[in-house]
Enzyme design. Structure first.
Site, short mmCIF file in Angstrom:
data_model
loop_
_atom_site.label_atom_id
_atom_site.label_comp_id
_atom_site.label_asym_id
_atom_site.label_seq_id
_atom_site.Cartn_x
_atom_site.Cartn_y
_atom_site.Cartn_z
N LYS A 1 54.14 31.10 38.06
CA LYS A 1 52.91 31.66 38.63
C LYS A 1 51.71 30.77 38.25
O LYS A 1 50.87 30.43 39.09
CB LYS A 1 52.72 33.07 38.07
CG LYS A 1 51.76 33.94 38.82
CD LYS A 1 51.57 35.26 38.09
CE LYS A 1 51.96 36.45 38.91
NZ LYS A 1 51.64 37.72 38.28
N LEU B 1 39.28 48.63 40.63
CA LEU B 1 39.45 47.98 41.93
C LEU B 1 40.67 48.53 42.66
O LEU B 1 41.61 49.04 42.04
CB LEU B 1 39.58 46.46 41.76
CG LEU B 1 40.76 45.85 41.00
CD1 LEU B 1 42.04 45.84 41.80
CD2 LEU B 1 40.41 44.44 40.57
N CYS C 1 49.80 52.06 40.61
CA CYS C 1 48.91 52.76 39.68
C CYS C 1 49.06 54.29 39.68
O CYS C 1 49.40 54.87 38.66
CB CYS C 1 47.45 52.39 39.96
SG CYS C 1 47.11 50.68 39.51
N LYS D 1 52.32 56.00 38.14
CA LYS D 1 52.51 55.85 36.68
C LYS D 1 51.34 56.46 35.90
O LYS D 1 51.53 57.00 34.82
CB LYS D 1 52.74 54.39 36.32
CG LYS D 1 51.47 53.54 36.32
CD LYS D 1 51.71 52.18 35.67
CE LYS D 1 50.49 51.28 35.81
NZ LYS D 1 49.31 51.72 35.08
N LYS E 1 50.22 50.52 50.93
CA LYS E 1 49.03 50.86 51.71
C LYS E 1 48.60 49.61 52.49
O LYS E 1 49.12 48.52 52.23
CB LYS E 1 47.91 51.39 50.83
CG LYS E 1 47.31 50.37 49.89
CD LYS E 1 46.10 50.98 49.21
CE LYS E 1 45.42 49.97 48.32
NZ LYS E 1 44.25 50.47 47.67
N1 LIG Z 1 46.90 46.76 40.60
C1 LIG Z 1 45.84 47.54 40.68
O1 LIG Z 1 45.36 47.88 41.77
C2 LIG Z 1 45.16 48.03 39.44
C3 LIG Z 1 43.90 48.63 39.53
C4 LIG Z 1 43.26 49.07 38.37
C5 LIG Z 1 43.91 48.95 37.15
N2 LIG Z 1 45.15 48.40 37.09
C6 LIG Z 1 45.79 48.26 35.77
O2 LIG Z 1 45.63 46.91 35.35
C7 LIG Z 1 46.78 46.48 34.60
C8 LIG Z 1 47.40 45.25 35.24
O3 LIG Z 1 47.85 45.63 36.53
P1 LIG Z 1 48.32 44.54 37.60
O4 LIG Z 1 48.63 45.28 38.85
O5 LIG Z 1 47.36 43.43 37.59
O6 LIG Z 1 49.70 44.07 36.89
P2 LIG Z 1 50.66 42.89 37.33
O7 LIG Z 1 52.03 43.33 36.95
O8 LIG Z 1 50.38 42.48 38.74
O9 LIG Z 1 50.22 41.66 36.40
C9 LIG Z 1 50.43 41.62 35.03
C10 LIG Z 1 50.50 40.14 34.62
O10 LIG Z 1 50.52 40.07 33.20
C11 LIG Z 1 51.43 39.03 32.80
N3 LIG Z 1 51.81 39.25 31.40
C12 LIG Z 1 52.61 40.22 30.89
N4 LIG Z 1 52.64 40.13 29.56
C13 LIG Z 1 51.86 39.08 29.20
C14 LIG Z 1 51.50 38.50 27.97
N5 LIG Z 1 51.93 38.99 26.80
N6 LIG Z 1 50.67 37.43 27.99
C15 LIG Z 1 50.23 36.92 29.15
N7 LIG Z 1 50.53 37.44 30.35
C16 LIG Z 1 51.33 38.51 30.38
C17 LIG Z 1 52.55 39.13 33.80
O11 LIG Z 1 53.33 37.95 33.87
C18 LIG Z 1 51.78 39.44 35.09
O12 LIG Z 1 51.42 38.24 35.77
C19 LIG Z 1 47.70 47.70 34.55
O13 LIG Z 1 47.44 48.40 33.37
C20 LIG Z 1 47.28 48.50 35.75
O14 LIG Z 1 47.56 49.87 35.60
C21 LIG Z 1 45.79 47.91 38.20
#
Ligand SMILES: NC(=O)c1ccc[n+]([C@@H]2O[C@H](COP(=O)([O-])OP(=O)(O)OC[C@H]3O[C@@H](n4cnc5c(N)ncnc54)[C@H](O)[C@@H]3O)[C@@H](O)[C@H]2O)c1
Length: 430
Positions: A35, A153, A260, A263, A320
């Site tokens: 990535k 977001l 989101c 969970k 969505k």
């Molecule tokens: N996706 C959404 O719309 C959204 C909106 C608001 C909040 N959130 C929250 O934000 C957080 C992240 O969500 P996301 O959808 O971006 O997750 P995601 O799974 O798309 O991305 C997480 C990233 O973190 C990386 N990662 C994991 N462990 C790591 C480490 N120790 N060091 C470095 N990188 C590491 C993974 O490789 C991955 O690229 C979650 O808690 C989620 O609930 C998500």
């Protein structure tokens, strides 16, 4: 400011890009080397309107970079954002292993005062956990603060949301510490809510749970409409006209999915149970949502009696519109059940077919809604992409085996379709 963003998923990548665009030096780090390598070349791992342009612009102008070496960029940064995934474990409990691992890396590399920000959605008490892990891993005693700054977001409009948030929530141990983030966000001109860490952690879960409750509530009313012979579209429109209720999130259909809501609702219910509070309301919200896809397939079942030998056009795969994210997408459950019952599925989605192919390699993915509808016994609308609103219905009718529509999101004008000779099945509409 020098900002390190740990985790370049939806939240980390968008957060990093926006902070870079605001003029900060942003170091995005991720454990996923492929990535990182692709991002360094300007290749996005996700589809999100406006993201690619923003990342490329900031790469060219040298304000954003992508690396796998967490330690190096933790050392360089003033503020560190933890944006890693927080998936569900059994019983709704949040799996904090990615957060713990990020905190360990911070602890091992911290070399001076830093503000560590939990942007990931994490249960109450995680701020303390992160502080403890950093303390346990630091080589020498170093001052730092842990702040909660939950992200609101929405996928599909993530850049716009990050640039124009309804509010920014900052949970900090003191006003001085909160000031660091207030300064960072000041140019956005959004309202800021400053509170303590635990309250900020809870605000995110309460917000998502309230929205999910609205969705499940209107879906329950839709089921009642079917039993009573009422029309949910009319009911919801009039209910939402009350300013105290509001019209948003009152659309009956297949319910919520994505990475989101499912969970987060389960996590809040789990947290409540741990704290000794029985949150029966949230259990009902989850139950109503869990049976939405099954309800739609039952309608198909009732209509065709046996699904063997039938071909169905499934329109929309992502959870969505405007995203290619398939996590907890209703399409997955619907396709699996249809195929399990012996039906053939031809599926179309504007952007999510590549990811869907990895999950269901045997489904026939086609180039347009019309290709999907060719010879189909029925069309099943799963995701309300805008382009599905303006389909040429006369053309569809000619190429389908039978002109039957199951509208899982109630997007079509029911009377118009009936007038064109379609048999229409909505969710809570007559
Ligand atoms: N996706 C959404 O719309 C959204 C909106 C608001 C909040 N959130 C929250 O934000 C957080 C992240 O969500 P996301 O959808 O971006 O997750 P995601 O799974 O798309 O991305 C997480 C990233 O973190 C990386 N990662 C994991 N462990 C790591 C480490 N120790 N060091 C470095 N990188 C590491 C993974 O490789 C991955 O690229 C979650 O808690 C989620 O609930 C998500």
């Amino acid at each position: 400011m020098r900002i390190c963003v740990i985790g370049t998923g939806y939240v980390g990548l968008v957060t990093g890009a926006v902070f870079a665009d605001l003029g900060n030096d942003v170091y995005c780090v991720d454990v996923d080397a492929e990535k990182v390598s692709r991002l360094s070349k300007g290749i996005m791992p996700i589809y999100e309107p406006g993201l690619e342009e923003m990342v490329k612009r900031n790469l060219t102008e040298g304000r954003i970079c992508f690396h796998t070496d967490v330690g190096e960029y933790v050392r360089r940064a003033d503020i560190i954002f933890i944006c890693v995934g927080t998936p569900s474990k059994n019983e709704g409990e949040t799996d904090l292993s990615q957060v713990e691992s990020a905190a360990k890396d911070i602890g091992k590399n911290i070399n001076g005062y830093k503000v560590v920000v939990n942007k990931s959605t994490v249960p109450v008490g995680t701020g303390d956990l992160v502080r403890r892990i950093i303390n346990e891993n630091e080589k020498t005693r170093v001052e730092f603060d842990v702040v909660s700054n939950p992200e609101f977001l929405r996928e599909g409009s993530a850049i716009a949301d990050a640039l124009n948030p309804d509010r920014i929530v900052i949970g900090a141990p003191s006003k001085n510490v909160a000031m660091k983030l207030i300064e960072l966000y000041a140019t956005l001109g959004a309202p800021m809510y400053i509170t303590d860490v635990v309250s900020a952690e809870l605000i995110k879960y309460a917000s998502n749970s309230y929205l999910a409750t609205k969705i499940s509530f209107i879906n329950a009313i839709a089921d009642l409409c079917e039993l009573a012979g009422a029309n949910i579209t009319d009911v919801a429109r009039a209910v939402g006209a009350d300013k105290r209720i509001g019209k948003e999130f009152l659309f009956a259909g297949l319910g919520y999915g994505g990475s989101c809501f499912p969970k987060d609702i389960a996590s809040l219910e789990h947290t409540a149970r741990k704290l000794g509070y029985e949150f029966g309301l949230l259990r009902s919200v989850m139950h109503i949502n869990d049976i939405r896809a099954h309800k739609l397939v039952s309608k198909v079942d009732n209509r065709f009696k046996t699904l063997e030998g039938h071909s169905f056009a499934v329109l929309g795969l992502s959870f969505k519109p405007n995203t290619d994210d398939l996590r907890e997408a209703k399409s997955l459950e619907i396709i699996e059940t249809l195929v399990g019952k012996g039906a053939k599925v031809k599926a179309y989605d504007p952007v999510a077919m590549e990811k869907a192919r990895e999950i269901f390699p045997h489904v026939d993915y086609v180039e347009s809604p019309y290709d999907a509808a060719e010879g189909a016994s029925a069309l099943i609308l799963v995701t309300e992409w805008r382009e599905f609103l303006s389909l040429d219905m006369e053309r569809l009718k000619k190429i389908m085996k039978s002109p039957v529509i199951f509208d899982g999101r109630n997007i079509y004008d029911m009377e118009k379709l009936k007038g064109l000779g379609f048999e229409y099945h909505g969710m809570g509409r007559h």
